[in-house]
Design a protein around this motif. Sequence first.
Motif, PDB file in Angstrom:
ATOM      1  N   ALA A 260     -41.661  -4.240  14.350  1.00  0.00           N
ATOM      2  CA  ALA A 260     -42.154  -2.863  14.468  1.00  0.00           C
ATOM      3  C   ALA A 260     -43.679  -2.825  14.376  1.00  0.00           C
ATOM      4  O   ALA A 260     -44.334  -2.107  15.146  1.00  0.00           O
ATOM      5  N   ILE A 261     -44.242  -3.612  13.469  1.00  0.00           N
ATOM      6  CA  ILE A 261     -45.698  -3.661  13.323  1.00  0.00           C
ATOM      7  C   ILE A 261     -46.326  -4.255  14.580  1.00  0.00           C
ATOM      8  O   ILE A 261     -47.336  -3.764  15.079  1.00  0.00           O
TER       9      ILE A 261
ATOM     10  N   ASP B 188     -46.231  -1.655  17.440  1.00  0.00           N
ATOM     11  CA  ASP B 188     -47.264  -0.639  17.210  1.00  0.00           C
ATOM     12  C   ASP B 188     -48.651  -1.200  17.504  1.00  0.00           C
ATOM     13  O   ASP B 188     -49.472  -0.543  18.151  1.00  0.00           O
TER      14      ASP B 188
ATOM     15  N   LYS C 226     -49.335  -1.639  21.236  1.00  0.00           N
ATOM     16  CA  LYS C 226     -49.570  -0.338  21.886  1.00  0.00           C
ATOM     17  C   LYS C 226     -50.953   0.205  21.545  1.00  0.00           C
ATOM     18  O   LYS C 226     -51.667   0.708  22.408  1.00  0.00           O
ATOM     19  N   GLU C 227     -51.328   0.103  20.261  1.00  0.00           N
ATOM     20  CA  GLU C 227     -52.631   0.613  19.836  1.00  0.00           C
ATOM     21  C   GLU C 227     -53.784  -0.193  20.424  1.00  0.00           C
ATOM     22  O   GLU C 227     -54.855   0.350  20.675  1.00  0.00           O
TER      23      GLU C 227
ATOM     24  N   ALA D 201     -52.679  -3.873  10.419  1.00  0.00           N
ATOM     25  CA  ALA D 201     -51.367  -4.536  10.493  1.00  0.00           C
ATOM     26  C   ALA D 201     -51.172  -5.473   9.312  1.00  0.00           C
ATOM     27  O   ALA D 201     -50.093  -5.520   8.717  1.00  0.00           O
TER      28      ALA D 201
ATOM     29  N   GLN E 276     -50.344  -3.517   6.252  1.00  0.00           N
ATOM     30  CA  GLN E 276     -48.948  -3.072   6.295  1.00  0.00           C
ATOM     31  C   GLN E 276     -48.006  -4.213   5.901  1.00  0.00           C
ATOM     32  O   GLN E 276     -47.050  -4.005   5.148  1.00  0.00           O
TER      33      GLN E 276
END
Length: 91
Positions: A21-22, A25, A28-29, A45, A48
């Motif tokens: 999931a990280i 994300d 995409k970012e 990241a 997180q």
Amino acid sequence: MNNLNWMNHPAMKNIDPRKMAILIDLSKEAEGKSQDKVVPLLVKANTQLKAMNLTFTKEENDLLVEILTQDMSPADKQKVEMIKKMSKNFR
């Protein structure tokens, strides 16, 4: 970088879903951003991951760099490689 073919890479086969999931994300970012804009995203990241008591393996890290540099210019890719080499010397 919307191309998520990297998810089929062997390093991703057994990856923890929280890491995945990280990574999604982050990819995409980071899309279309220059090297200097990607670094803060990597820090985010990493923060997180630490909060979840997780880390990326060497293979996952290598793939992450590949993902994040795929849209970079050759000069920016060379800078990233130089930073990777320097960071290995500090370990």
